[in-house]
Design a protein around this motif. Sequence first.
Motif, PDB file in Angstrom:
ATOM      1  N   ILE A  13       0.604  -4.194   5.741  1.00  0.00           N
ATOM      2  CA  ILE A  13       0.605  -2.930   5.004  1.00  0.00           C
ATOM      3  C   ILE A  13      -0.713  -2.207   5.232  1.00  0.00           C
ATOM      4  O   ILE A  13      -1.788  -2.775   5.012  1.00  0.00           O
ATOM      5  CB  ILE A  13       0.847  -3.176   3.503  1.00  0.00           C
ATOM      6  CG1 ILE A  13       2.187  -3.914   3.301  1.00  0.00           C
ATOM      7  CG2 ILE A  13       0.838  -1.853   2.740  1.00  0.00           C
ATOM      8  CD1 ILE A  13       2.451  -4.325   1.866  1.00  0.00           C
ATOM      9  N   VAL A  65      -3.277   0.442   4.086  1.00  0.00           N
ATOM     10  CA  VAL A  65      -3.690   1.131   2.862  1.00  0.00           C
ATOM     11  C   VAL A  65      -5.029   1.819   3.108  1.00  0.00           C
ATOM     12  O   VAL A  65      -5.657   1.610   4.138  1.00  0.00           O
ATOM     13  CB  VAL A  65      -3.797   0.143   1.671  1.00  0.00           C
ATOM     14  CG1 VAL A  65      -2.441  -0.441   1.323  1.00  0.00           C
ATOM     15  CG2 VAL A  65      -4.802  -0.953   1.950  1.00  0.00           C
ATOM     16  N   ASP A  99      -6.739  -0.519  -3.132  1.00  0.00           N
ATOM     17  CA  ASP A  99      -5.318  -0.498  -2.793  1.00  0.00           C
ATOM     18  C   ASP A  99      -4.857  -1.888  -2.372  1.00  0.00           C
ATOM     19  O   ASP A  99      -3.780  -2.344  -2.754  1.00  0.00           O
ATOM     20  CB  ASP A  99      -5.036   0.502  -1.669  1.00  0.00           C
ATOM     21  CG  ASP A  99      -5.386   1.931  -2.057  1.00  0.00           C
ATOM     22  OD1 ASP A  99      -5.206   2.291  -3.230  1.00  0.00           O
ATOM     23  OD2 ASP A  99      -5.847   2.678  -1.178  1.00  0.00           O
ATOM     24  N   THR A 100      -5.682  -2.583  -1.583  1.00  0.00           N
ATOM     25  CA  THR A 100      -5.359  -3.949  -1.173  1.00  0.00           C
ATOM     26  C   THR A 100      -5.184  -4.831  -2.411  1.00  0.00           C
ATOM     27  O   THR A 100      -4.231  -5.604  -2.498  1.00  0.00           O
ATOM     28  CB  THR A 100      -6.457  -4.527  -0.249  1.00  0.00           C
ATOM     29  OG1 THR A 100      -6.390  -3.848   1.006  1.00  0.00           O
ATOM     30  CG2 THR A 100      -6.268  -6.014  -0.012  1.00  0.00           C
ATOM     31  N   ILE A 120      -1.855  -4.091  -4.062  1.00  0.00           N
ATOM     32  CA  ILE A 120      -0.748  -4.650  -3.271  1.00  0.00           C
ATOM     33  C   ILE A 120      -0.652  -6.148  -3.528  1.00  0.00           C
ATOM     34  O   ILE A 120       0.435  -6.694  -3.758  1.00  0.00           O
ATOM     35  CB  ILE A 120      -0.946  -4.364  -1.764  1.00  0.00           C
ATOM     36  CG1 ILE A 120      -0.905  -2.865  -1.463  1.00  0.00           C
ATOM     37  CG2 ILE A 120       0.064  -5.139  -0.922  1.00  0.00           C
ATOM     38  CD1 ILE A 120       0.413  -2.178  -1.665  1.00  0.00           C
ATOM     39  N   LYS A 121      -1.776  -6.833  -3.505  1.00  0.00           N
ATOM     40  CA  LYS A 121      -1.787  -8.292  -3.673  1.00  0.00           C
ATOM     41  C   LYS A 121      -1.391  -8.717  -5.090  1.00  0.00           C
ATOM     42  O   LYS A 121      -0.898  -9.826  -5.287  1.00  0.00           O
ATOM     43  CB  LYS A 121      -3.135  -8.872  -3.264  1.00  0.00           C
ATOM     44  CG  LYS A 121      -3.340  -8.728  -1.750  1.00  0.00           C
ATOM     45  CD  LYS A 121      -4.510  -9.500  -1.244  1.00  0.00           C
ATOM     46  CE  LYS A 121      -4.702  -9.308   0.241  1.00  0.00           C
ATOM     47  NZ  LYS A 121      -3.743  -9.988   1.060  1.00  0.00           N
ATOM     48  N   THR A 126      -2.999  -6.829   4.553  1.00  0.00           N
ATOM     49  CA  THR A 126      -3.251  -5.389   4.619  1.00  0.00           C
ATOM     50  C   THR A 126      -4.321  -5.085   5.656  1.00  0.00           C
ATOM     51  O   THR A 126      -5.110  -5.941   6.023  1.00  0.00           O
ATOM     52  CB  THR A 126      -3.740  -4.835   3.252  1.00  0.00           C
ATOM     53  OG1 THR A 126      -4.974  -5.451   2.911  1.00  0.00           O
ATOM     54  CG2 THR A 126      -2.716  -5.045   2.155  1.00  0.00           C
ATOM     55  N   PHE A 139       1.317   2.753   3.557  1.00  0.00           N
ATOM     56  CA  PHE A 139       1.446   2.923   2.100  1.00  0.00           C
ATOM     57  C   PHE A 139       0.172   3.586   1.596  1.00  0.00           C
ATOM     58  O   PHE A 139      -0.740   2.942   1.102  1.00  0.00           O
ATOM     59  CB  PHE A 139       1.648   1.563   1.456  1.00  0.00           C
ATOM     60  CG  PHE A 139       2.290   1.599   0.095  1.00  0.00           C
ATOM     61  CD1 PHE A 139       2.634   2.773  -0.537  1.00  0.00           C
ATOM     62  CD2 PHE A 139       2.561   0.409  -0.555  1.00  0.00           C
ATOM     63  CE1 PHE A 139       3.242   2.783  -1.773  1.00  0.00           C
ATOM     64  CE2 PHE A 139       3.155   0.389  -1.802  1.00  0.00           C
ATOM     65  CZ  PHE A 139       3.499   1.566  -2.420  1.00  0.00           C
ATOM     66  N   ILE A 152       5.035  -0.705  -7.130  1.00  0.00           N
ATOM     67  CA  ILE A 152       4.718  -1.069  -5.747  1.00  0.00           C
ATOM     68  C   ILE A 152       5.859  -1.860  -5.129  1.00  0.00           C
ATOM     69  O   ILE A 152       6.294  -1.582  -4.008  1.00  0.00           O
ATOM     70  CB  ILE A 152       3.377  -1.843  -5.677  1.00  0.00           C
ATOM     71  CG1 ILE A 152       2.218  -0.887  -5.988  1.00  0.00           C
ATOM     72  CG2 ILE A 152       3.197  -2.516  -4.318  1.00  0.00           C
ATOM     73  CD1 ILE A 152       0.878  -1.556  -6.186  1.00  0.00           C
ATOM     74  N   ARG A 153       6.379  -2.846  -5.863  1.00  0.00           N
ATOM     75  CA  ARG A 153       7.510  -3.636  -5.340  1.00  0.00           C
ATOM     76  C   ARG A 153       8.719  -2.748  -5.083  1.00  0.00           C
ATOM     77  O   ARG A 153       9.399  -2.884  -4.063  1.00  0.00           O
ATOM     78  CB  ARG A 153       7.863  -4.770  -6.304  1.00  0.00           C
ATOM     79  CG  ARG A 153       6.882  -5.931  -6.250  1.00  0.00           C
ATOM     80  CD  ARG A 153       7.385  -7.139  -7.014  1.00  0.00           C
ATOM     81  NE  ARG A 153       7.412  -6.932  -8.447  1.00  0.00           N
ATOM     82  CZ  ARG A 153       6.391  -7.176  -9.269  1.00  0.00           C
ATOM     83  NH1 ARG A 153       5.255  -7.642  -8.789  1.00  0.00           N
ATOM     84  NH2 ARG A 153       6.518  -6.953 -10.556  1.00  0.00           N
ATOM     85  N   LEU A 180       8.259  -0.798  -1.925  1.00  0.00           N
ATOM     86  CA  LEU A 180       8.385  -1.668  -0.751  1.00  0.00           C
ATOM     87  C   LEU A 180       9.828  -2.127  -0.511  1.00  0.00           C
ATOM     88  O   LEU A 180      10.160  -2.586   0.573  1.00  0.00           O
ATOM     89  CB  LEU A 180       7.448  -2.870  -0.876  1.00  0.00           C
ATOM     90  CG  LEU A 180       5.963  -2.522  -0.759  1.00  0.00           C
ATOM     91  CD1 LEU A 180       5.092  -3.709  -1.156  1.00  0.00           C
ATOM     92  CD2 LEU A 180       5.627  -2.037   0.651  1.00  0.00           C
TER      93      LEU A 180
END
Length: 184
Positions: free
Chosen positions: A6, A8, A13-14, A17-18, A25, A53, A100-101, A104
């Motif tokens: 991903i 970013v 942002d990372t 996401i995590k 990422t 993203f 986020i999910r 995605l």
Amino acid sequence: MIKEIIVVEGKDDTAAIKRAVEADTIETNGSAIGEEVLRKIALANERRGIIIFTDPDHAGERIRKIVAEHAPGCKHAFLPQELTIYKGDIGIENASPEAIREALEHLRTETAATEGEVTWNDMMEAGLVVDANAAARRLEMGKTLGIGYANGKQFFKRCTSFQITKAEFLAARHAMERKLEESE
């Protein structure tokens, strides 16, 4: 674990996401993307594929465009601005793990821009261009279609490159018109 890497904008942002998914990422470190980062993105796209993203703002759209030019056939995840705002700041880092999910799960894959089912005339009839409320209408349509907000020309390009069907476009148009009528 998500197979693709991903892309970013930054470390916050990372982290977001995590919190939401298990994924690797690459951070662009803002809109001044260096050649080294672009090479890393191109390699990631060749080996595993990438998902762009970025933030739903002008800088994020600029980054998305630059990265997509260097990574043909990449996937895109979009979130509407209202799901990314915290204390006036717009960013993926502000989105909930659930949002986020969800983004995605509804990826769009960019293809070579060829003539699509949606025409410029369809855009005009839907009031997405040359209309006093075109921006608001594109915002709603972009949410429904999962392609984000864009100006008229870019919105049309997204409809083409993401291969939006006429049926998808018309369904999104009807949903948009109902929502706009309800808000009046």
